[in-house]
Design a protein around this motif. Structure first.
Motif, PDB file in Angstrom:
ATOM      1  N   ALA A  15      33.603  72.795  35.944  1.00 29.17           N
ATOM      2  CA  ALA A  15      31.711  72.230  35.847  1.00 29.17           C
ATOM      3  C   ALA A  15      31.203  71.691  37.185  1.00 29.17           C
ATOM      4  CB  ALA A  15      31.562  71.319  34.655  1.00 29.17           C
ATOM      5  N   ARG A  16      32.219  70.620  37.700  1.00 30.19           N
ATOM      6  CA  ARG A  16      31.779  70.078  38.969  1.00 30.19           C
ATOM      7  C   ARG A  16      31.471  71.226  40.066  1.00 30.19           C
ATOM      8  NH1 ARG A  16      34.269  64.583  40.803  1.00 30.19           N
ATOM      9  NH2 ARG A  16      34.623  64.784  43.284  1.00 30.19           N
ATOM     10  N   MET A  17      32.389  72.106  40.173  1.00 28.68           N
ATOM     11  CA  MET A  17      31.926  73.190  41.319  1.00 28.68           C
ATOM     12  C   MET A  17      30.942  73.836  40.883  1.00 28.68           C
ATOM     13  SD  MET A  17      35.914  73.752  42.674  1.00 28.68           S
ATOM     14  CE  MET A  17      36.986  73.600  41.462  1.00 28.68           C
ATOM     15  N   LEU A  18      30.582  74.160  39.693  1.00 27.94           N
ATOM     16  CA  LEU A  18      29.321  74.963  39.292  1.00 27.94           C
ATOM     17  C   LEU A  18      28.132  74.086  39.527  1.00 27.94           C
ATOM     18  CD1 LEU A  18      30.503  76.090  35.989  1.00 27.94           C
ATOM     19  CD2 LEU A  18      29.712  77.635  37.761  1.00 27.94           C
ATOM     20  N   TYR A  19      28.243  72.683  39.365  1.00 25.32           N
ATOM     21  CA  TYR A  19      27.130  71.854  39.536  1.00 25.32           C
ATOM     22  C   TYR A  19      26.802  71.921  41.071  1.00 25.32           C
ATOM     23  CZ  TYR A  19      24.558  67.428  39.173  1.00 25.32           C
ATOM     24  OH  TYR A  19      23.644  66.650  39.412  1.00 25.32           O
ATOM     25  N   GLN A  20      27.962  71.854  41.921  1.00 24.64           N
ATOM     26  CA  GLN A  20      27.912  71.769  43.406  1.00 24.64           C
ATOM     27  C   GLN A  20      27.179  73.109  44.095  1.00 24.64           C
ATOM     28  OE1 GLN A  20      31.680  71.217  44.798  1.00 24.64           O
ATOM     29  NE2 GLN A  20      30.999  70.585  46.874  1.00 24.64           N
ATOM     30  N   ALA A  21      27.316  74.355  43.047  1.00 26.37           N
ATOM     31  CA  ALA A  21      26.772  75.591  43.473  1.00 26.37           C
ATOM     32  C   ALA A  21      25.374  75.642  43.088  1.00 26.37           C
ATOM     33  CB  ALA A  21      27.558  76.665  42.913  1.00 26.37           C
ATOM     34  N   ALA A  22      24.975  74.805  42.130  1.00 24.28           N
ATOM     35  CA  ALA A  22      23.565  74.909  41.529  1.00 24.28           C
ATOM     36  C   ALA A  22      22.821  74.216  42.648  1.00 24.28           C
ATOM     37  CB  ALA A  22      23.474  74.367  40.162  1.00 24.28           C
ATOM     38  N   ILE A  23      23.122  73.347  43.255  1.00 24.09           N
ATOM     39  CA  ILE A  23      22.146  72.380  43.824  1.00 24.09           C
ATOM     40  C   ILE A  23      21.486  73.219  45.049  1.00 24.09           C
ATOM     41  CG2 ILE A  23      22.251  70.366  45.716  1.00 24.09           C
ATOM     42  CD1 ILE A  23      24.522  69.368  44.229  1.00 24.09           C
ATOM     43  N   PRO A  24      21.862  74.015  45.749  1.00 24.66           N
ATOM     44  CA  PRO A  24      20.998  74.706  46.643  1.00 24.66           C
ATOM     45  C   PRO A  24      20.054  75.753  46.067  1.00 24.66           C
ATOM     46  CG  PRO A  24      23.306  75.328  47.021  1.00 24.66           C
ATOM     47  CD  PRO A  24      23.242  74.285  46.169  1.00 24.66           C
ATOM     48  N   HIS A 334      39.478  73.153  54.376  1.00 24.77           N
ATOM     49  CA  HIS A 334      38.474  72.787  53.450  1.00 24.77           C
ATOM     50  C   HIS A 334      39.141  72.105  52.271  1.00 24.77           C
ATOM     51  CE1 HIS A 334      35.618  74.744  55.437  1.00 24.77           C
ATOM     52  NE2 HIS A 334      36.456  76.049  55.806  1.00 24.77           N
ATOM     53  N   VAL A 335      38.973  70.727  52.105  1.00 28.74           N
ATOM     54  CA  VAL A 335      39.415  69.845  51.318  1.00 28.74           C
ATOM     55  C   VAL A 335      38.912  69.601  49.975  1.00 28.74           C
ATOM     56  CG1 VAL A 335      40.512  67.658  50.524  1.00 28.74           C
ATOM     57  CG2 VAL A 335      41.190  68.718  52.760  1.00 28.74           C
ATOM     58  N   HIS A 336      39.288  69.867  48.945  1.00 27.07           N
ATOM     59  CA  HIS A 336      38.265  69.736  47.421  1.00 27.07           C
ATOM     60  C   HIS A 336      39.120  69.039  46.637  1.00 27.07           C
ATOM     61  CE1 HIS A 336      35.366  73.374  47.969  1.00 27.07           C
ATOM     62  NE2 HIS A 336      36.496  73.517  48.883  1.00 27.07           N
ATOM     63  N   LEU A 337      38.783  67.568  46.462  1.00 29.34           N
ATOM     64  CA  LEU A 337      39.370  66.744  45.448  1.00 29.34           C
ATOM     65  C   LEU A 337      38.414  66.402  44.216  1.00 29.34           C
ATOM     66  CD1 LEU A 337      40.664  64.100  47.832  1.00 29.34           C
ATOM     67  CD2 LEU A 337      42.036  66.104  46.716  1.00 29.34           C
ATOM     68  N   TYR A 338      39.025  66.714  43.162  1.00 29.23           N
ATOM     69  CA  TYR A 338      38.063  66.767  41.864  1.00 29.23           C
ATOM     70  C   TYR A 338      37.883  65.426  41.367  1.00 29.23           C
ATOM     71  CZ  TYR A 338      40.227  71.444  41.919  1.00 29.23           C
ATOM     72  OH  TYR A 338      40.522  72.645  42.306  1.00 29.23           O
ATOM     73  N   GLY A 339      38.479  64.534  41.792  1.00 26.77           N
ATOM     74  CA  GLY A 339      38.094  62.976  41.149  1.00 26.77           C
ATOM     75  C   GLY A 339      38.657  62.754  39.951  1.00 26.77           C
ATOM     76  N   LYS A 340      39.816  63.164  39.770  1.00 21.25           N
ATOM     77  CA  LYS A 340      40.479  63.057  38.403  1.00 21.25           C
ATOM     78  C   LYS A 340      41.544  61.839  38.575  1.00 21.25           C
ATOM     79  CE  LYS A 340      41.761  67.105  36.696  1.00 21.25           C
ATOM     80  NZ  LYS A 340      42.158  68.432  36.578  1.00 21.25           N
ATOM     81  N   ALA A 341      41.758  61.313  37.469  1.00 25.02           N
ATOM     82  CA  ALA A 341      42.932  60.207  37.549  1.00 25.02           C
ATOM     83  C   ALA A 341      44.095  61.096  38.091  1.00 25.02           C
ATOM     84  CB  ALA A 341      43.040  59.766  36.191  1.00 25.02           C
ATOM     85  N   ALA A 342      45.054  60.314  39.057  1.00 26.61           N
ATOM     86  CA  ALA A 342      46.264  60.965  39.366  1.00 26.61           C
ATOM     87  C   ALA A 342      47.142  60.839  38.246  1.00 26.61           C
ATOM     88  CB  ALA A 342      46.600  60.327  40.706  1.00 26.61           C
ATOM     89  N   ARG A 343      47.943  61.893  38.110  1.00 27.24           N
ATOM     90  CA  ARG A 343      49.154  61.989  37.057  1.00 27.24           C
ATOM     91  C   ARG A 343      50.160  62.915  37.624  1.00 27.24           C
ATOM     92  NH1 ARG A 343      46.244  62.038  32.361  1.00 27.24           N
ATOM     93  NH2 ARG A 343      46.426  64.295  32.304  1.00 27.24           N
ATOM     94  N   PRO A 344      51.323  62.550  37.943  1.00 29.08           N
ATOM     95  CA  PRO A 344      52.211  63.659  38.486  1.00 29.08           C
ATOM     96  C   PRO A 344      52.171  65.103  37.687  1.00 29.08           C
ATOM     97  CG  PRO A 344      53.491  61.605  37.758  1.00 29.08           C
ATOM     98  CD  PRO A 344      52.056  61.499  37.383  1.00 29.08           C
ATOM     99  N   GLY A 345      51.955  66.057  38.725  1.00 32.72           N
ATOM    100  CA  GLY A 345      52.090  67.296  37.885  1.00 32.72           C
ATOM    101  C   GLY A 345      50.626  67.894  37.972  1.00 32.72           C
TER     102      GLY A 345
END
Ligand code: ADP
Length: 381
Positions: A15-24, A334-345
């Motif tokens: 959803a985050r990447m869909l949101y990004q694509a919706a902006i332009p 091109h780095v994409h970080l999802y802003g999620k809480a880090a957990r191993p794996g």
């Protein structure tokens, strides 16, 4: 025609990447987030909270949107049919999602279009599993028909005892029992389809899974063109058969020289994250175009080779954001970080590199993603 308000059920990284694509495109987006700390809810200005399998939450949410789409398969088909009956426009539709949420239905649709699939059978009891194994031989693969993802809900079992432990743990939930395939290669094909049936197809992409979780992809696929074009025909036939609207991904194996169709998803998919930089139109943009019934964009590659490597939470639990400088130090990463809480794996992001050769693209994408695993900070924070 004005652009519809698109409601997205689910607020994870897709959803985050869909949101990004919706902006332009200035497509208005509303989200239904299970929690306000979900990846997309952290960045979207218009996010309601509610469970994707709660009919009240869905009904209230749908009333504020013109068209509703999904980033998750954790939905209840009965509820979706009820929403449609009440006039809500779902893309993909309740009928399409009914197929997509259930591996038995997926396999049935694949067989209807003549797609080759692994030998499999529905099994609710140990007896059904042992009977299947008696003819296919051990190991066999057990899969929950619903609710599995990222290898959760898939077990390779070597003998009766291992199988029993899985079957008993599932207390009567339906399973597929399937021949174990000695996989030589895995790849995926993605399609975007509009309500009237217009379709575009992305190039086949090689994929690597570890422990059932997608790790990296390389486009274009290195496999034989006759094999990938066969897969492309299967993918388009399935999209029409299930009347998909939006993105659909189909995952394939090559095992012992056989092409086998494994599973499908009717949403943007991890195996096509490479399309953000690697194709003229990303899967996220084409998903939105399709659900808004707008012309679809070109799926041509923008470079000779495009590699994507997932950023997985390292064992020490550290946050990849602390390795950002190191990752960005890799040329054209091109780095994409999802802003999620880090957990191993846990899948926390991905890196894509476009280059002149597959080896070069992959080496650089891995090097950037591994900066997280090794904790290399590259200076700064
Ligand atoms: P999920 O719903 O978790 O994505 P999949 O059916 O795609 O489940 O299985 C996850 C991974 O497990 C596949 O990508 C593949 O590597 C492996 N796998 C699945 N089915 C088989 C099989 N029949 N034989 C061998 N490996 C399999």
């Amino acid at each position: 025609m004005s652009v519809p308000i698109v409601g997205i059920v689910g607020a994870g990284q897709l959803a985050r990447m869909l949101y990004q694509a919706a902006i332009p495109l200035a497509i208005p987006i509303r989200l239904l987030a299970a929690s306000e700390t979900d990846s997309a809810a952290r960045v979207a200005h218009d996010a309601a909270t509610g469970a994707p399998d709660s009919i009240e939450a869905l009904r209230g949410f749908a009333a504020t949107c013109d068209v509703v789409t999904f980033e998750t398969e954790l939905v209840e088909p009965d509820q979706l049919h009820a929403l449609e009956a009440a006039g809500v426009v779902l893309r993909p539709s309740a009928a399409t999602l009914t197929v997509a949420v259930d591996k038995r239905e997926q396999r049935a649709a694949m067989r209807r279009v003549g797609a080759p699939v692994p030998l499999h059978q529905e099994a609710r009891t140990m007896r059904a599993v042992t009977e299947f194994a008696a003819s296919s031989g051990w190991p066999v693969v057990l899969k929950t028909t619903r609710g599995g993802y990222d290898g959760r809900g898939v077990w390779i079992v070597g003998d009766e005892d291992e199988a029993r432990a899985v079957v008993e743990g599932l207390t009567g939930r339906p399973l597929l029992v399937e021949e174990y395939c000695d996989i030589d290669a895995e790849f995926a094909v993605q399609v975007a389809r509009r309500p009237g049936g217009e379709m575009v197809i992305y190039p086949a992409v090689d994929t690597v899974q570890r422990d059932g979780v997608f790790r990296e992809s390389l486009a274009p696929s290195s496999l034989d063109a006759s094999r990938t074009s066969h897969a492309a025909r299967i993918a388009t036939a399935i999209a029409s058969e299930i009347d998909c609207v939006g993105m659909m991904a189909v995952e394939f194996f090559v095992a012992g020289g056989r092409l086998l169709t494994n599973e499908l998803a009717v949403r943007p998919h991890n195996t096509a994250h490479y399309t953000i930089e690697g194709c003229v139109t990303s899967q996220f943009e084409n998903h939105l175009r399709a659900v808004c019934d707008l012309p679809l964009g070109s799926t041509a590659l923008t470079a000779p080779a495009v590699a994507t490597v997932n950023v997985i939470g390292p064992d020490d639990g550290s946050d990849p954001a602390t390795s950002l400088a190191g990752m960005l130090g890799v040329e054209s990463a091109h780095v994409h970080l999802y802003g999620k809480a880090a957990r191993p794996g846990r899948k926390l992001g991905h890196v894509t590199v476009c280059a002149d050769s597959g080896d070069e693209a992959m080496a650089r994408a891995r090097s950037a993603a591994e900066r997280v695993a090794t904790g290399a900070r590259g200076g700064g924070r």
